[in-house]
Design a protein around this motif. Structure first.
Motif, PDB file in Angstrom:
ATOM      1  N   GLU A   1      17.987-121.148 -67.370  1.00 46.30           N
ATOM      2  CA  GLU A   1      18.020-122.370 -66.565  1.00 46.30           C
ATOM      3  C   GLU A   1      18.658-122.181 -65.196  1.00 46.30           C
ATOM      4  OE1 GLU A   1      21.600-122.368 -69.370  1.00 46.30           O
ATOM      5  OE2 GLU A   1      19.483-121.794 -69.386  1.00 46.30           O
ATOM      6  N   THR A   2      19.291-121.027 -64.932  1.00 40.92           N
ATOM      7  CA  THR A   2      19.931-120.793 -63.633  1.00 40.92           C
ATOM      8  C   THR A   2      19.017-120.068 -62.657  1.00 40.92           C
ATOM      9  OG1 THR A   2      20.871-118.601 -64.096  1.00 40.92           O
ATOM     10  CG2 THR A   2      22.113-120.530 -64.877  1.00 40.92           C
ATOM     11  N   ALA A   3      17.851-119.653 -63.094  1.00 39.57           N
ATOM     12  CA  ALA A   3      16.962-118.820 -62.269  1.00 39.57           C
ATOM     13  C   ALA A   3      16.366-119.596 -61.106  1.00 39.57           C
ATOM     14  CB  ALA A   3      15.852-118.239 -63.134  1.00 39.57           C
ATOM     15  N   ASP A   4      15.977-118.846 -60.069  1.00 40.27           N
ATOM     16  CA  ASP A   4      15.133-119.388 -59.003  1.00 40.27           C
ATOM     17  C   ASP A   4      13.722-119.419 -59.592  1.00 40.27           C
ATOM     18  OD1 ASP A   4      13.337-119.672 -56.864  1.00 40.27           O
ATOM     19  OD2 ASP A   4      14.663-118.663 -55.449  1.00 40.27           O
ATOM     20  N   ILE A   5      13.307-120.578 -60.060  1.00 39.65           N
ATOM     21  CA  ILE A   5      12.101-120.687 -60.863  1.00 39.65           C
ATOM     22  C   ILE A   5      10.838-120.321 -60.074  1.00 39.65           C
ATOM     23  CG2 ILE A   5      10.679-122.206 -62.286  1.00 39.65           C
ATOM     24  CD1 ILE A   5      13.369-121.424 -63.496  1.00 39.65           C
ATOM     25  N   GLU A   6      10.762-120.742 -58.845  1.00 40.57           N
ATOM     26  CA  GLU A   6       9.573-120.415 -58.045  1.00 40.57           C
ATOM     27  C   GLU A   6       9.468-118.904 -57.821  1.00 40.57           C
ATOM     28  OE1 GLU A   6       7.235-121.644 -53.917  1.00 40.57           O
ATOM     29  OE2 GLU A   6       9.244-122.454 -54.317  1.00 40.57           O
ATOM     30  N   ASN A   7      10.591-118.274 -57.495  1.00 37.04           N
ATOM     31  CA  ASN A   7      10.582-116.824 -57.308  1.00 37.04           C
ATOM     32  C   ASN A   7      10.258-116.116 -58.628  1.00 37.04           C
ATOM     33  OD1 ASN A   7      11.364-114.285 -55.700  1.00 37.04           O
ATOM     34  ND2 ASN A   7      12.729-114.155 -57.455  1.00 37.04           N
ATOM     35  N   ALA A   8      10.806-116.621 -59.716  1.00 35.42           N
ATOM     36  CA  ALA A   8      10.522-116.023 -61.024  1.00 35.42           C
ATOM     37  C   ALA A   8       9.027-116.073 -61.321  1.00 35.42           C
ATOM     38  CB  ALA A   8      11.307-116.746 -62.114  1.00 35.42           C
ATOM     39  N   ALA A   9       8.402-117.210 -61.030  1.00 33.95           N
ATOM     40  CA  ALA A   9       6.964-117.356 -61.281  1.00 33.95           C
ATOM     41  C   ALA A   9       6.162-116.333 -60.476  1.00 33.95           C
ATOM     42  CB  ALA A   9       6.520-118.771 -60.927  1.00 33.95           C
ATOM     43  N   LYS A  10       6.504-116.192 -59.203  1.00 35.40           N
ATOM     44  CA  LYS A  10       5.779-115.250 -58.331  1.00 35.40           C
ATOM     45  C   LYS A  10       5.953-113.809 -58.794  1.00 35.40           C
ATOM     46  CE  LYS A  10       6.084-118.116 -54.158  1.00 35.40           C
ATOM     47  NZ  LYS A  10       6.682-118.248 -52.795  1.00 35.40           N
ATOM     48  N   GLU A  11       7.176-113.453 -59.145  1.00 39.55           N
ATOM     49  CA  GLU A  11       7.457-112.067 -59.541  1.00 39.55           C
ATOM     50  C   GLU A  11       6.839-111.732 -60.892  1.00 39.55           C
ATOM     51  OE1 GLU A  11       9.075-109.606 -57.671  1.00 39.55           O
ATOM     52  OE2 GLU A  11       8.678-111.109 -56.140  1.00 39.55           O
ATOM     53  N   ILE A  12       6.859-112.673 -61.807  1.00 36.72           N
ATOM     54  CA  ILE A  12       6.249-112.443 -63.119  1.00 36.72           C
ATOM     55  C   ILE A  12       4.745-112.223 -62.952  1.00 36.72           C
ATOM     56  CG2 ILE A  12       5.677-113.498 -65.339  1.00 36.72           C
ATOM     57  CD1 ILE A  12       8.447-114.877 -65.212  1.00 36.72           C
ATOM     58  N   ILE A  13       4.106-113.039 -62.140  1.00 41.93           N
ATOM     59  CA  ILE A  13       2.664-112.875 -61.898  1.00 41.93           C
ATOM     60  C   ILE A  13       2.387-111.543 -61.222  1.00 41.93           C
ATOM     61  CG2 ILE A  13       0.725-113.737 -60.535  1.00 41.93           C
ATOM     62  CD1 ILE A  13       1.746-116.559 -61.090  1.00 41.93           C
ATOM     63  N   LYS A  14       3.221-111.164 -60.271  1.00 46.90           N
ATOM     64  CA  LYS A  14       3.026-109.893 -59.569  1.00 46.90           C
ATOM     65  C   LYS A  14       3.020-108.721 -60.547  1.00 46.90           C
ATOM     66  CE  LYS A  14       5.563-109.052 -55.907  1.00 46.90           C
ATOM     67  NZ  LYS A  14       6.758-108.642 -55.103  1.00 46.90           N
ATOM     68  N   GLY A  15       3.986-108.709 -61.452  1.00 45.96           N
ATOM     69  CA  GLY A  15       4.079-107.604 -62.401  1.00 45.96           C
ATOM     70  C   GLY A  15       3.042-107.666 -63.500  1.00 45.96           C
ATOM     71  N   ALA A  16       2.811-108.853 -64.059  1.00 49.01           N
ATOM     72  CA  ALA A  16       1.906-108.988 -65.197  1.00 49.01           C
ATOM     73  C   ALA A  16       0.447-108.826 -64.809  1.00 49.01           C
ATOM     74  CB  ALA A  16       2.117-110.343 -65.872  1.00 49.01           C
ATOM     75  N   SER A  17       0.106-109.132 -63.569  1.00 48.43           N
ATOM     76  CA  SER A  17      -1.288-109.033 -63.139  1.00 48.43           C
ATOM     77  C   SER A  17      -1.602-107.696 -62.478  1.00 48.43           C
ATOM     78  CB  SER A  17      -1.622-110.165 -62.163  1.00 48.43           C
ATOM     79  OG  SER A  17      -0.889-110.025 -60.938  1.00 48.43           O
ATOM     80  N   PHE A  18      -0.576-106.910 -62.139  1.00 49.94           N
ATOM     81  CA  PHE A  18      -0.806-105.643 -61.448  1.00 49.94           C
ATOM     82  C   PHE A  18      -1.653-104.715 -62.303  1.00 49.94           C
ATOM     83  CE2 PHE A  18       0.156-101.370 -60.000  1.00 49.94           C
ATOM     84  CZ  PHE A  18       0.120-101.511 -58.610  1.00 49.94           C
ATOM     85  N   ASP A  19      -2.736-104.239 -61.732  1.00 52.24           N
ATOM     86  CA  ASP A  19      -3.682-103.349 -62.424  1.00 52.24           C
ATOM     87  C   ASP A  19      -4.118-103.939 -63.762  1.00 52.24           C
ATOM     88  OD1 ASP A  19      -5.179-101.133 -61.847  1.00 52.24           O
ATOM     89  OD2 ASP A  19      -3.848 -99.711 -62.825  1.00 52.24           O
ATOM     90  N   ASN A  20      -4.228-105.263 -63.771  1.00 47.05           N
ATOM     91  CA  ASN A  20      -4.684-106.005 -64.955  1.00 47.05           C
ATOM     92  C   ASN A  20      -3.834-105.741 -66.192  1.00 47.05           C
ATOM     93  OD1 ASN A  20      -6.742-107.182 -63.453  1.00 47.05           O
ATOM     94  ND2 ASN A  20      -8.226-105.597 -63.989  1.00 47.05           N
ATOM     95  N   ASN A  21      -2.539-105.516 -65.955  1.00 49.00           N
ATOM     96  CA  ASN A  21      -1.546-105.438 -67.030  1.00 49.00           C
ATOM     97  C   ASN A  21      -1.653-104.190 -67.903  1.00 49.00           C
ATOM     98  OD1 ASN A  21      -0.291-106.665 -69.913  1.00 49.00           O
ATOM     99  ND2 ASN A  21       0.699-107.380 -68.072  1.00 49.00           N
ATOM    100  N   ILE A  22      -2.231-103.109 -67.385  1.00 49.27           N
ATOM    101  CA  ILE A  22      -2.341-101.899 -68.221  1.00 49.27           C
ATOM    102  C   ILE A  22      -1.088-101.024 -68.146  1.00 49.27           C
ATOM    103  CG2 ILE A  22      -4.851-101.837 -68.095  1.00 49.27           C
ATOM    104  CD1 ILE A  22      -4.621 -99.576 -66.061  1.00 49.27           C
ATOM    105  N   LEU A  23      -0.167-101.317 -67.227  1.00 45.78           N
ATOM    106  CA  LEU A  23       1.052-100.521 -67.165  1.00 45.78           C
ATOM    107  C   LEU A  23       1.961-100.846 -68.344  1.00 45.78           C
ATOM    108  CD1 LEU A  23       2.066-100.650 -63.391  1.00 45.78           C
ATOM    109  CD2 LEU A  23       0.600 -99.015 -64.562  1.00 45.78           C
ATOM    110  N   CYS A  24       2.614 -99.817 -68.865  1.00 47.04           N
ATOM    111  CA  CYS A  24       3.515-100.027 -70.004  1.00 47.04           C
ATOM    112  C   CYS A  24       4.786-100.767 -69.609  1.00 47.04           C
ATOM    113  CB  CYS A  24       3.884 -98.680 -70.631  1.00 47.04           C
ATOM    114  SG  CYS A  24       2.502 -97.904 -71.498  1.00 47.04           S
ATOM    115  N   ILE A  25       5.107-100.781 -68.306  1.00 54.22           N
ATOM    116  CA  ILE A  25       6.295-101.500 -67.857  1.00 54.22           C
ATOM    117  C   ILE A  25       6.018-102.979 -67.620  1.00 54.22           C
ATOM    118  CG2 ILE A  25       7.310 -99.473 -66.739  1.00 54.22           C
ATOM    119  CD1 ILE A  25       6.398-100.727 -64.029  1.00 54.22           C
TER     120      ILE A  25
END
Length: 501
Positions: A269-293
């Protein structure tokens, strides 16, 4: 007579200078060797394969062994660095062709993201600067701890990062004085062969020996067994699933294993929610999520869950309703009727596996299959599910991100640890509370822990630190680099050697 530390250092420097002068007189440097003795090099390293790509495992291993012996005896660190620089330059010069070859052959991921990964491996993989010699001096003399090579390394590469892993591994392994024989993923053998040949040409153009990097043209389980069993291979490095890691560890040889992951994200509940949303999408969508990280599942405190979903939908995500989610499951998942283990787990009791044809496909392909026209470009599909949902438990490697609401941080941490399945790979958290971040980091115990950024920051993409494509969580080496592929040598010069009676 007792010598001071300065006297000892002066003597050592003098000896090293004399040795280097003699070696220079007898053995040309890499650049000089390529110009002055081309006939000698051609005789010693007559090519059986095509710039490192061989039909037979025996030839690939033998050529690498011969190259490594010559390499370690006749080339200095500065020569190694010249070869590595040539590899970096060749990668950047050929990145467009390499990226297109990877996408065409593997049918995974996005072209733009392949380019980004190639640039990352070319520029942020450590070279010889990673090799640090330790020295201890005192009343009892001088001890130096050097980092020496293993010799020939047998390495296995994945289909998710085939060329990127070859380039990343080659730079590190060559920097540390080794040669390497690759058993590449069969579904990426063409682009991998191109990369190996490119690397060999770059090494030779910089004055280095041919066949420091080799591979077998038609890789199979049998060719891997041959590489593992070859007496010339002294170290094994595998990047892939837990089955591969288990096989290498049972070989009886030193093995470095980079296994799969199922990285969770916690949002409090303390997170910067908008930034969290952007960063999560950036990582999860990168190369269609085939990275193990990559972010595979999200655990968000209920009080901020609606805000997180809202901002994700405003930044390239499409929210699947229950009916659409069931449709995706119907074609993207298959029942584990034969009770076999796949993906990030050795568990044969998993109810579902991901359908291979949908791994690495982009989000728009899923929507097209559903007959949905969102009217805008979509990078990621999101869905609200319970903890036990297959998309939470599987490392599904598709741009489908499950979101689980939790009551509080305690429940989020408990669920995240369970969903990670003990892979100790990667985890992310978005929070402005240092205590909360510390609690999750200690509980999850992963090799990579990213705070308030996408998973990509964990490998130097938008974050500090070097990059790697081989993250050795199962065997504990962590983010591999040149020093990972070395063995320590302790050289002791006792004080008594300098006493004059």
């Amino acid at each position: 007579m007792n010598l001071t530390e300065a006297d000892v250092q002066k003597i050592i420097n003098s000896v090293i200078t004399n040795i280097e002068k003699k070696l220079t007189d007898v053995v040309p440097t890499a650049a000089a060797a390529s110009q002055a003795e081309p006939a000698k090099q051609a005789e010693v390293f007559s090519a059986v394969g095509e710039h490192g790509a061989f039909d037979r495992v025996e030839d690939a291993v033998k050529a690498a062994h011969q190259a490594q012996v010559h390499y370690i005896q006749n080339y200095k660190l500065e020569d190694r660095e010249a070869m590595i620089t040539a590899i970096r330059q060749a990668t950047l010069s050929n990145k467009n062709e390499l990226a297109q070859m990877i996408v065409t052959e593997t049918k995974l991921g996005k072209l733009a993201h392949k380019l980004a990964k190639l640039e990352l491996t070319a520029t942020k993989t450590p070279g010889t600067e990673d090799l640090k010699t330790l020295a201890f001096s005192g009343d009892d003399g001088l001890t130096i701890v050097e980092l020496g090579p293993f010799g020939v390394i047998g390495a296995v590469t994945p289909v998710t990062n085939p060329v990127e892993t070859i380039i990343n591994n080659s730079i590190g392994m060559i920097a540390s004085g080794n040669a390497v024989v690759f058993n590449v993923h069969p579904s990426a053998k063409k682009c991998s062969a191109f990369a190996v040949q490119m690397i060999n040409k770059a090494i030779v153009s910089a004055g280095g020996p041919a066949n420091l990097v080799t591979m077998v043209k038609e890789p199979t389980k049998e060719t891997l067994d041959q590489i593992v069993a070859a007496p010339e291979t002294k170290l094994l490095v595998g990047t892939g699933g837990p089955g591969l890691v288990k096989a290498l560890l049972s070989s009886g040889k030193k093995a470095i294993g980079a296994g799969a992951g199922n990285p969770p994200v916690v949002v409090d509940e303390t997170a910067d929610i908008e930034n969290a949303a952007k960063e999560i999408i950036k990582g999860a969508s990168f190369d269609n999520n085939i990275l193990c990280i990559a972010e595979k599942e999200v655990f968000v405190v209920d009080s901020v869950a609606d805000d997180l979903i809202y901002h994700m939908m405003n930044n390239g995500a499409y929210r699947l309703d229950q009916q659409e989610l069931e449709q995706v499951m119907s074609f993207a998942l298959e029942a584990n009727e034969k009770q076999v283990a796949r993906g990030c787990s050795l568990d044969t009791k998993r109810v579902y596996h991901t359908v291979k044809d949908w791994i690495g496909k982009d989000a728009m392909s899923f929507l097209n299959k559903l007959g949905i026209n969102p009217g805008r470009e979509i990078d990621l599909l999101i869905c609200e599910v319970d903890f036990d949902h297959p998309f939470v438990q599987l490392e599904q490697m598709m741009p489908v991100l499950p979101i689980v609401r939790v009551k509080n941080l305690d429940e989020a941490i408990e669920m995240a640890v369970k969903a990670e399945h003990g892979n100790r790979h990667t985890a992310m958290m978005h929070s402005h509370n240092v205590n909360n971040l510390t609690r999750f980091a200690r509980a999850i115990g992963t090799t990579i822990f990213v705070k308030n950024a996408s998973s990509l920051a964990g490998v130097g993409f938008g974050g500090e630190g070097h990059t790697t494509m081989t993250i050795a969580g199962p065997t504990g080496e962590g983010l591999t680099s040149a020093k990972t592929f070395t063995r320590q040598r302790r050289c002791v010069l006792a004080e008594g050697a300098f006493r004059i009676v």
